[in-house]
Write an enzyme that holds these catalytic residues in place. Structure first.
Site, mmCIF file in Angstrom:
data_model
loop_
_atom_site.group_PDB
_atom_site.id
_atom_site.type_symbol
_atom_site.label_atom_id
_atom_site.label_comp_id
_atom_site.label_asym_id
_atom_site.label_seq_id
_atom_site.Cartn_x
_atom_site.Cartn_y
_atom_site.Cartn_z
ATOM 1 N N GLY A 111 0.816 -1.219 0.000
ATOM 2 C CA GLY A 111 0.000 0.000 0.000
ATOM 3 C C GLY A 111 0.846 1.263 0.000
ATOM 4 O O GLY A 111 0.324 2.366 -0.204
ATOM 5 N N SER A 140 2.610 -5.593 -3.313
ATOM 6 C CA SER A 140 1.226 -5.982 -3.016
ATOM 7 C C SER A 140 0.948 -7.438 -3.392
ATOM 8 O O SER A 140 1.759 -8.095 -4.046
ATOM 9 C CB SER A 140 0.275 -5.092 -3.814
ATOM 10 O OG SER A 140 0.317 -5.488 -5.178
ATOM 11 N N CYS A 141 -0.230 -7.899 -3.012
ATOM 12 C CA CYS A 141 -0.622 -9.281 -3.323
ATOM 13 C C CYS A 141 -0.634 -9.530 -4.825
ATOM 14 O O CYS A 141 -0.119 -10.555 -5.301
ATOM 15 C CB CYS A 141 -1.999 -9.569 -2.731
ATOM 16 S SG CYS A 141 -3.221 -8.294 -3.078
ATOM 17 N N ARG A 169 -10.870 -8.908 -6.007
ATOM 18 C CA ARG A 169 -11.873 -9.002 -4.941
ATOM 19 C C ARG A 169 -12.134 -7.578 -4.432
ATOM 20 O O ARG A 169 -11.211 -6.765 -4.335
ATOM 21 C CB ARG A 169 -11.396 -9.931 -3.815
ATOM 22 C CG ARG A 169 -10.150 -9.456 -3.054
ATOM 23 C CD ARG A 169 -10.517 -8.559 -1.894
ATOM 24 N NE ARG A 169 -9.388 -8.074 -1.127
ATOM 25 C CZ ARG A 169 -8.797 -6.894 -1.308
ATOM 26 N NH1 ARG A 169 -9.174 -6.099 -2.296
ATOM 27 N NH2 ARG A 169 -7.811 -6.512 -0.519
ATOM 28 N N HIS A 195 -0.781 -1.505 -11.756
ATOM 29 C CA HIS A 195 -0.163 -2.793 -11.404
ATOM 30 C C HIS A 195 1.064 -3.101 -12.258
ATOM 31 O O HIS A 195 2.040 -3.678 -11.758
ATOM 32 C CB HIS A 195 -1.202 -3.918 -11.532
ATOM 33 C CG HIS A 195 -2.410 -3.684 -10.672
ATOM 34 N ND1 HIS A 195 -3.521 -3.002 -11.117
ATOM 35 C CD2 HIS A 195 -2.654 -4.002 -9.391
ATOM 36 C CE1 HIS A 195 -4.406 -2.922 -10.145
ATOM 37 N NE2 HIS A 195 -3.914 -3.524 -9.087
ATOM 38 N N GLY A 196 1.009 -2.711 -13.557
ATOM 39 C CA GLY A 196 2.168 -2.942 -14.436
ATOM 40 C C GLY A 196 3.397 -2.199 -13.928
ATOM 41 O O GLY A 196 4.453 -2.824 -13.691
ATOM 42 N N HIS A 221 -8.276 -12.772 -5.824
ATOM 43 C CA HIS A 221 -8.192 -12.087 -7.117
ATOM 44 C C HIS A 221 -8.016 -13.159 -8.209
ATOM 45 O O HIS A 221 -7.536 -14.259 -7.922
ATOM 46 C CB HIS A 221 -6.951 -11.200 -7.211
ATOM 47 C CG HIS A 221 -6.824 -10.154 -6.158
ATOM 48 N ND1 HIS A 221 -7.731 -9.141 -5.976
ATOM 49 C CD2 HIS A 221 -5.837 -9.931 -5.249
ATOM 50 C CE1 HIS A 221 -7.318 -8.336 -5.002
ATOM 51 N NE2 HIS A 221 -6.175 -8.798 -4.535
HETATM 52 P P1 NAD Z 1 -5.980 -3.672 7.824
HETATM 53 O O1 NAD Z 1 -6.833 -2.484 7.836
HETATM 54 O O2 NAD Z 1 -6.599 -5.031 7.823
HETATM 55 O O3 NAD Z 1 -4.984 -3.638 9.054
HETATM 56 C C1 NAD Z 1 -4.267 -2.488 9.406
HETATM 57 C C2 NAD Z 1 -4.003 -2.494 10.886
HETATM 58 O O4 NAD Z 1 -3.322 -1.301 11.222
HETATM 59 C C3 NAD Z 1 -5.271 -2.527 11.733
HETATM 60 O O5 NAD Z 1 -5.044 -3.388 12.821
HETATM 61 C C4 NAD Z 1 -5.410 -1.091 12.222
HETATM 62 O O6 NAD Z 1 -6.023 -1.040 13.483
HETATM 63 C C5 NAD Z 1 -3.977 -0.680 12.327
HETATM 64 N N1 NAD Z 1 -3.802 0.774 12.221
HETATM 65 C C6 NAD Z 1 -4.627 1.674 11.669
HETATM 66 N N2 NAD Z 1 -4.101 2.912 11.749
HETATM 67 C C7 NAD Z 1 -2.945 2.777 12.384
HETATM 68 C C8 NAD Z 1 -1.952 3.668 12.797
HETATM 69 N N3 NAD Z 1 -2.055 4.977 12.559
HETATM 70 N N4 NAD Z 1 -0.869 3.183 13.454
HETATM 71 C C9 NAD Z 1 -0.757 1.849 13.717
HETATM 72 N N5 NAD Z 1 -1.685 0.943 13.337
HETATM 73 C C10 NAD Z 1 -2.761 1.419 12.691
HETATM 74 O O7 NAD Z 1 -5.010 -3.505 6.574
HETATM 75 P P2 NAD Z 1 -4.319 -4.667 5.720
HETATM 76 O O8 NAD Z 1 -5.288 -5.150 4.696
HETATM 77 O O9 NAD Z 1 -3.651 -5.636 6.613
HETATM 78 O O10 NAD Z 1 -3.239 -3.821 4.918
HETATM 79 C C11 NAD Z 1 -2.001 -3.449 5.485
HETATM 80 C C12 NAD Z 1 -1.003 -3.192 4.373
HETATM 81 O O11 NAD Z 1 -0.842 -4.399 3.613
HETATM 82 C C13 NAD Z 1 -1.426 -2.111 3.353
HETATM 83 O O12 NAD Z 1 -0.266 -1.477 2.867
HETATM 84 C C14 NAD Z 1 -2.053 -2.927 2.243
HETATM 85 O O13 NAD Z 1 -2.037 -2.257 1.009
HETATM 86 C C15 NAD Z 1 -1.144 -4.141 2.241
HETATM 87 N N6 NAD Z 1 -1.727 -5.353 1.665
HETATM 88 C C16 NAD Z 1 -3.019 -5.692 1.920
HETATM 89 C C17 NAD Z 1 -3.545 -6.841 1.337
HETATM 90 C C18 NAD Z 1 -4.975 -7.235 1.537
HETATM 91 O O14 NAD Z 1 -5.535 -7.814 0.627
HETATM 92 N N7 NAD Z 1 -5.573 -6.987 2.678
HETATM 93 C C19 NAD Z 1 -2.744 -7.644 0.532
HETATM 94 C C20 NAD Z 1 -1.397 -7.303 0.356
HETATM 95 C C21 NAD Z 1 -0.907 -6.140 0.907
#
Ligand code: NAD
Length: 335
Positions: A111, A140-141, A169, A195-196, A221
């Protein structure tokens, strides 16, 4: 040898999985996880035995909720060799200064922008480049899923041009507030999608264009991958190449959708029904008019998890060989 000390900042979808995956390894351990709110996820983390840290002005709220906080976020970071930042996209970059001040290494997730760390990681594609680095982004995923298939094909047959359509998704299964519930959303509408370029942060020379849409599903996805190759090869050659890749699972045997893939993960008794591997439909691998085509499904909640473990191992120089780290991570997870 003492285990490397790791913290997870942001115990959400990715953070909770990274914490468990790190705990499963014999060369690293979780010292603490951070939560901003004392919600059900914090309660479960406490129940699982993780020390929970939070923002200094939230400690009282945790005490009141009956979830004891072990200290502040800053105190957690002081105790570790490396922090895996799993806060929501765009939030993580604000933590960089704190990590720099504490002199701690850090990993961010997909992200965040590539420029935050200058190094975007995928184990099979560029593990060695992360050796000893202080700051790394695990892509990312979707980008992880694309790099895992494009890198080995490019290495063996050369990729002249990649065209990929991503059917995404709309939300994760625990997300009750995100739509769409009855629509297909080109996302982004502007073409090609981001994404590319993100794949190019890991494998810079790949000529790739992507288009993406969101649909009302939470499971996985799905990618339609089309590759123009430099060298001639057969569908069988690609099948054999994929069989050499531990994080690519060839699927068939009546699996016709993402729903059945998640059922396989459940039947395998994978934690949280996680499918860490790319799932490529074996039957879909086709050479048509000299170009390669296939379908793959990507479990967005978990494919980046083993990558985070490998990134930790590279950055802390616990293992210099990519294949050895990948095998070690896989073994500990049961992959
Ligand atoms: P999420 O919202 O499920 O989890 C984030 C966590 O961080 C939560 O526990 C939240 O309470 C906490 N949080 C919120 N604000 C905060 C702050 N200011 N300080 C500390 N903690 C805080 O998010 P996620 O889906 O796990 O995504 C996290 C990262 O992983 C992002 O960069 C996302 O793009 C990436 N990502 C997500 C996915 C997915 O499909 N969920 C896949 C791959 C990568």
């Amino acid at each position: 040898m003492a285990k490397a000390k790791i913290a997870v900042n942001g115990y959400g979808t990715i953070g909770k999985r990274v914490a468990d995956a790190v705990q499963a390894q014999d060369d690293m351990e979780i010292v603490g996880v951070s939560k901003t709110r004392p919600n059900y996820e914090a309660a479960v983390a406490h129940q699982l035995g993780y020390d929970i840290y939070t923002l200094s002005d939230r400690i009282e709220a945790f005490e009141k909720a009956g979830i004891p906080a072990a200290g502040t976020l800053e105190e957690m970071i002081e105790k570790v060799d490396l922090v895996v930042d799993c806060t929501p996209g765009g939030i993580g970059e604000k933590n960089k200064e704190m990590y720099e001040k504490a002199g701690v290494k850090a990993i961010w997730q997909g992200g965040e922008e590539h420029e935050l760390t200058g190094f975007s990681f995928n184990a099979v594609s560029n593990y060695e480049g992360a050796l000893g680095l202080d700051f790394v982004r695990v892509v990312s995923c979707n980008t992880t899923g694309l790099c895992r298939v494009i890198y080995p094909i490019d290495k063996k047959y050369g990729v002249k041009k990649a065209r990929v359509t991503l059917v995404r998704r709309a939300a994760d299964p625990n997300d009750a507030k995100t739509g769409p519930i009855n629509a297909i959303v080109p996302n982004p509408i502007k073409l090609p999608s981001h994404h590319g370029p993100d794949v190019k942060t890991v494998i810079p020379h790949i000529n790739i264009t992507t288009a993406a849409m969101k649909i009302p599903t939470t499971l996985m996805h799905l990618h339609t991958v089309n590759l123009e190759l430099e060298k001639e090869c057969s569908a069988e050659d690609i099948r054999e190449l994929f069989k050499t890749q531990s994080r690519i699972r060839l699927i068939g045997q009546g699996i016709s959708s993402t729903a059945e893939i998640i059922e396989v993960a459940r039947d395998l008794k994978r934690p949280r029904s996680d499918m860490w591997e790319n799932c490529v439909w074996e039957e879909s691998i086709t050479i048509h008019d000299g170009e390669l085509y296939f379908f793959q499904a990507i479990h967005q909640e978990s494919d980046v998890v083993p990558e985070n473990v490998d990134a930790i191992r590279a950055m802390l120089e616990l293992e210099s060989d990519a294949e050895k780290s990948i095998a070690k991570t896989n073994r500990a997870l049961g992959l």
